[in-house]
Design a protein around this motif. Structure first.
Motif, PDB file in Angstrom:
ATOM      1  N   HIS A 112       3.129 -25.500  -0.012  1.00  0.00           N
ATOM      2  CA  HIS A 112       3.558 -24.120  -0.246  1.00  0.00           C
ATOM      3  C   HIS A 112       4.622 -23.658   0.743  1.00  0.00           C
ATOM      4  CE1 HIS A 112       0.655 -23.638   3.015  1.00  0.00           C
ATOM      5  NE2 HIS A 112       1.158 -22.437   3.246  1.00  0.00           N
ATOM      6  N   ILE A 113       4.984 -24.511   1.713  1.00  0.00           N
ATOM      7  CA  ILE A 113       5.979 -24.134   2.716  1.00  0.00           C
ATOM      8  C   ILE A 113       7.276 -24.881   2.444  1.00  0.00           C
ATOM      9  CG2 ILE A 113       6.565 -24.081   5.165  1.00  0.00           C
ATOM     10  CD1 ILE A 113       3.598 -23.905   5.780  1.00  0.00           C
ATOM     11  N   ILE A 114       8.286 -24.147   2.009  1.00  0.00           N
ATOM     12  CA  ILE A 114       9.592 -24.727   1.736  1.00  0.00           C
ATOM     13  C   ILE A 114      10.573 -24.161   2.758  1.00  0.00           C
ATOM     14  CG2 ILE A 114      11.406 -25.086   0.032  1.00  0.00           C
ATOM     15  CD1 ILE A 114       8.709 -26.311  -0.727  1.00  0.00           C
ATOM     16  N   ARG A 115      11.074 -25.002   3.633  1.00  0.00           N
ATOM     17  CA  ARG A 115      12.012 -24.548   4.660  1.00  0.00           C
ATOM     18  C   ARG A 115      13.372 -24.230   4.056  1.00  0.00           C
ATOM     19  NH1 ARG A 115      11.610 -29.357   8.827  1.00  0.00           N
ATOM     20  NH2 ARG A 115      13.767 -28.695   9.139  1.00  0.00           N
ATOM     21  N   ALA A 116      13.986 -23.158   4.575  1.00  0.00           N
ATOM     22  CA  ALA A 116      15.301 -22.749   4.081  1.00  0.00           C
ATOM     23  C   ALA A 116      16.354 -23.817   4.333  1.00  0.00           C
ATOM     24  CB  ALA A 116      15.717 -21.436   4.735  1.00  0.00           C
ATOM     25  N   ASP A 117      16.171 -24.611   5.413  1.00  0.00           N
ATOM     26  CA  ASP A 117      17.163 -25.630   5.756  1.00  0.00           C
ATOM     27  C   ASP A 117      16.820 -27.004   5.173  1.00  0.00           C
ATOM     28  OD1 ASP A 117      14.925 -26.125   7.319  1.00  0.00           O
ATOM     29  OD2 ASP A 117      16.074 -26.673   9.111  1.00  0.00           O
ATOM     30  N   LYS A 118      15.783 -27.064   4.353  1.00  0.00           N
ATOM     31  CA  LYS A 118      15.371 -28.344   3.794  1.00  0.00           C
ATOM     32  C   LYS A 118      16.362 -28.822   2.748  1.00  0.00           C
ATOM     33  CE  LYS A 118      12.454 -31.771   3.091  1.00  0.00           C
ATOM     34  NZ  LYS A 118      12.228 -32.794   4.117  1.00  0.00           N
ATOM     35  N   LYS A 119      16.764 -30.083   2.835  1.00  0.00           N
ATOM     36  CA  LYS A 119      17.678 -30.648   1.849  1.00  0.00           C
ATOM     37  C   LYS A 119      17.020 -30.705   0.484  1.00  0.00           C
ATOM     38  CE  LYS A 119      20.119 -33.679   5.126  1.00  0.00           C
ATOM     39  NZ  LYS A 119      20.419 -35.093   5.484  1.00  0.00           N
ATOM     40  N   ALA A 164       9.086 -34.233  -6.833  1.00  0.00           N
ATOM     41  CA  ALA A 164       8.499 -34.015  -5.511  1.00  0.00           C
ATOM     42  C   ALA A 164       8.869 -32.656  -4.939  1.00  0.00           C
ATOM     43  CB  ALA A 164       8.944 -35.118  -4.550  1.00  0.00           C
ATOM     44  N   GLU A 165      10.031 -32.135  -5.328  1.00  0.00           N
ATOM     45  CA  GLU A 165      10.499 -30.864  -4.787  1.00  0.00           C
ATOM     46  C   GLU A 165      10.002 -29.661  -5.576  1.00  0.00           C
ATOM     47  OE1 GLU A 165      14.708 -31.582  -4.643  1.00  0.00           O
ATOM     48  OE2 GLU A 165      14.536 -32.860  -2.871  1.00  0.00           O
ATOM     49  N   THR A 166       9.061 -29.884  -6.504  1.00  0.00           N
ATOM     50  CA  THR A 166       8.443 -28.777  -7.231  1.00  0.00           C
ATOM     51  C   THR A 166       7.631 -27.941  -6.249  1.00  0.00           C
ATOM     52  OG1 THR A 166       8.274 -30.119  -9.233  1.00  0.00           O
ATOM     53  CG2 THR A 166       6.900 -28.146  -9.113  1.00  0.00           C
ATOM     54  N   ALA A 167       7.940 -26.662  -6.158  1.00  0.00           N
ATOM     55  CA  ALA A 167       7.314 -25.800  -5.157  1.00  0.00           C
ATOM     56  C   ALA A 167       5.952 -25.283  -5.626  1.00  0.00           C
ATOM     57  CB  ALA A 167       8.228 -24.625  -4.827  1.00  0.00           C
ATOM     58  N   VAL A 168       5.100 -25.009  -4.650  1.00  0.00           N
ATOM     59  CA  VAL A 168       3.837 -24.319  -4.874  1.00  0.00           C
ATOM     60  C   VAL A 168       3.927 -23.003  -4.114  1.00  0.00           C
ATOM     61  CG1 VAL A 168       1.344 -24.335  -4.466  1.00  0.00           C
ATOM     62  CG2 VAL A 168       2.514 -26.453  -5.114  1.00  0.00           C
ATOM     63  N   THR A 169       3.814 -21.879  -4.811  1.00  0.00           N
ATOM     64  CA  THR A 169       3.904 -20.596  -4.126  1.00  0.00           C
ATOM     65  C   THR A 169       2.581 -20.285  -3.434  1.00  0.00           C
ATOM     66  OG1 THR A 169       3.109 -19.303  -6.008  1.00  0.00           O
ATOM     67  CG2 THR A 169       5.473 -19.782  -5.926  1.00  0.00           C
ATOM     68  N   PRO A 170       2.607 -19.453  -2.379  1.00  0.00           N
ATOM     69  CA  PRO A 170       1.350 -19.086  -1.705  1.00  0.00           C
ATOM     70  C   PRO A 170       0.313 -18.516  -2.664  1.00  0.00           C
ATOM     71  CG  PRO A 170       3.214 -18.423  -0.372  1.00  0.00           C
ATOM     72  CD  PRO A 170       3.783 -18.894  -1.687  1.00  0.00           C
ATOM     73  N   GLU A 171       0.770 -17.846  -3.711  1.00  0.00           N
ATOM     74  CA  GLU A 171      -0.162 -17.263  -4.676  1.00  0.00           C
ATOM     75  C   GLU A 171      -0.871 -18.327  -5.506  1.00  0.00           C
ATOM     76  OE1 GLU A 171       3.076 -16.396  -4.430  1.00  0.00           O
ATOM     77  OE2 GLU A 171       2.746 -14.585  -3.235  1.00  0.00           O
ATOM     78  N   GLN A 172      -0.299 -19.522  -5.562  1.00  0.00           N
ATOM     79  CA  GLN A 172      -0.884 -20.604  -6.358  1.00  0.00           C
ATOM     80  C   GLN A 172      -1.880 -21.447  -5.570  1.00  0.00           C
ATOM     81  OE1 GLN A 172       2.983 -22.315  -7.487  1.00  0.00           O
ATOM     82  NE2 GLN A 172       2.457 -21.973  -9.630  1.00  0.00           N
ATOM     83  N   ILE A 173      -2.039 -21.178  -4.299  1.00  0.00           N
ATOM     84  CA  ILE A 173      -2.945 -21.981  -3.480  1.00  0.00           C
ATOM     85  C   ILE A 173      -4.386 -21.788  -3.948  1.00  0.00           C
ATOM     86  CG2 ILE A 173      -3.911 -22.331  -1.177  1.00  0.00           C
ATOM     87  CD1 ILE A 173      -1.214 -21.548  -0.023  1.00  0.00           C
ATOM     88  N   GLN A 174      -5.046 -22.886  -4.241  1.00  0.00           N
ATOM     89  CA  GLN A 174      -6.463 -22.887  -4.592  1.00  0.00           C
ATOM     90  C   GLN A 174      -7.149 -23.892  -3.669  1.00  0.00           C
ATOM     91  OE1 GLN A 174      -6.993 -23.617  -8.780  1.00  0.00           O
ATOM     92  NE2 GLN A 174      -5.508 -22.074  -9.380  1.00  0.00           N
ATOM     93  N   ASP A 189      10.980 -35.191   9.888  1.00  0.00           N
ATOM     94  CA  ASP A 189      11.586 -33.859   9.963  1.00  0.00           C
ATOM     95  C   ASP A 189      10.676 -32.828   9.308  1.00  0.00           C
ATOM     96  OD1 ASP A 189      13.344 -31.764  10.310  1.00  0.00           O
ATOM     97  OD2 ASP A 189      14.539 -32.254   8.539  1.00  0.00           O
ATOM     98  N   LEU A 190       9.578 -32.501   9.991  1.00  0.00           N
ATOM     99  CA  LEU A 190       8.639 -31.496   9.510  1.00  0.00           C
ATOM    100  C   LEU A 190       8.414 -30.449  10.590  1.00  0.00           C
ATOM    101  CD1 LEU A 190       5.962 -33.793   7.812  1.00  0.00           C
ATOM    102  CD2 LEU A 190       7.640 -32.347   6.647  1.00  0.00           C
TER     103      LEU A 190
END
Length: 245
Positions: A112-119, A164-174, A189-190
Motif C-alpha cells: 500500500h506504500i508507493i513512493r513518489a520517486d519510485k520508478k 507487479a506495480e498494481t497499487a493497493v490503497t490504504p482503504e483496501q488493506i484487509q 532500494d526500499l
C-alpha cells in the motif's frame, strides 16, 4: 505428520527454474511446490495476464488443487510477493480453504506504500526499460546481448512489471490472520516506511529479516533464507540434505 507444502512464486521474468535446487536446502518435511505462472517455462505458449485479478484467478485454482490435503505456506519474491499477497487475500475469503501456516514476502515493500520517486518500469519506453532492468540486475546478461532473446523476453518482463506495480490503497488493506515474514536485501532500494508497513497486513506476528545484497539477494543468500524458512515452519533448525556452502 503431513508434509508442509511450500508454494513458491518467482520474480518478474522468472520461472520455477529459480527454485530448482531449493530441495537441497529444505528440510525433507517441507514439500517444495514452485508455481509456474502463464507465459514462461512449460506455460510459454499461454497468454500473458491482462491484470493482477486474472493472475490470481489462475494461480488460486492451481494452489487450491495442491493444498487440499495438508498444511501449506506461501513464498514469493518481488512480483511473487505481490502475487502471494493477493492470493492470500483470495484464499482467506474462501471458507472452504484453510489458511496458510505462514506467508513469506521477499524483496518487496508493503503493497500500500508507493513512493513518489519510485520508478514505474511498465511506463518506460523499450530502450529506457531495458537499461533500467539491466541496472536492476537479476536478468541474465545474454538476454541483453542477443536481440532475438530480448525480443521474445521483453513483452513477458514488461507485463510482469505492469502487474507487479498494481497499487493497493490504504482503504483496501484487509489484515490477514496469518503470521508473516518479510525478507529483504540490505542494499535494496526500499524506504523504512515500506519495510515497516507490512505490519498493517496481518493481525498475527510480523517479522522482518535482512540479508546481504540488493534486490536479488535471494540467489547469494539462498542457504540463509531457506534455513530461516525451515526454522519458521518447523520450529527447529533442520539439517538440510546438502550442507550449506
Amino acid at each position: 505428520m503431513d508434509k508442509i507444502k511450500l508454494c513458491c512464486f518467482a520474480y518478474a521474468g522468472g520461472s520455477v527454474a529459480i527454485f530448482r535446487d531449493w530441495k537441497d536446502y529444505l528440510d525433507p518435511r517441507i514439500e517444495l511446490l514452485p508455481i509456474e505462472i502463464a507465459g514462461r517455462g512449460k506455460r510459454m505458449n499461454e497468454g500473458l495476464y491482462k491484470d493482477m485479478t486474472a493472475a490470481i484467478d489462475d494461480v488460486s485454482a492451481i494452489v487450491k488443487r495442491e493444498i487440499k490435503d495438508g498444511p501449506y505456506a506461501l513464498f514469493g519474491h518481488s512480483l511473487g510477493s505481490r502475487i502471494v499477497y493477493r492470493l492470500a487475500q483470495r484464499l482467506a475469503a474462501d471458507p472452504s480453504v484453510p489458511l496458510p501456516q505462514h506467508l513469506f514476502f521477499s524483496g518487496a515493500g508493503a503493497p500500500h506504500i508507493i513512493r513518489a520517486d519510485k520508478k514505474q518500469y511498465a511506463l518506460m519506453d523499450d530502450a529506457e526499460f531495458k537499461q533500467a532492468v539491466f541496472h536492476l540486475g537479476g536478468t541474465p546478461r545474454e538476454f541483453f546481448e542477443h536481440p532475438e532473446l530480448m525480443d521474445l523476453f521483453l513483452p513477458i518482463l514488461k507485463n510482469d512489471f505492469r502487474i507487479a506495480e498494481t497499487a493497493v490503497t490504504p482503504e483496501q488493506i484487509q489484515p490477514l490472520d496469518t503470521d508473516i515474514s518479510v525478507m529483504l536485501g540490505r542494499e535494496d532500494d526500499l524506504s523504512p516506511e515500506q519495510v515497516a508497513g507490512w505490519e498493517k497486513h496481518t493481525r498475527k506476528t510480523h517479522k522482518s529479516y535482512f540479508f546481504d545484497g540488493g534486490h536479488f539477494f535471494l540467489h547469494a543468500a539462498k542457504p540463509q533464507m531457506i534455513s530461516l524458512i525451515n526454522t519458521t515452519l518447523l520450529g527447529t533448525r533442520a539439517t538440510p540434505r546438502t550442507a550449506y556452502p
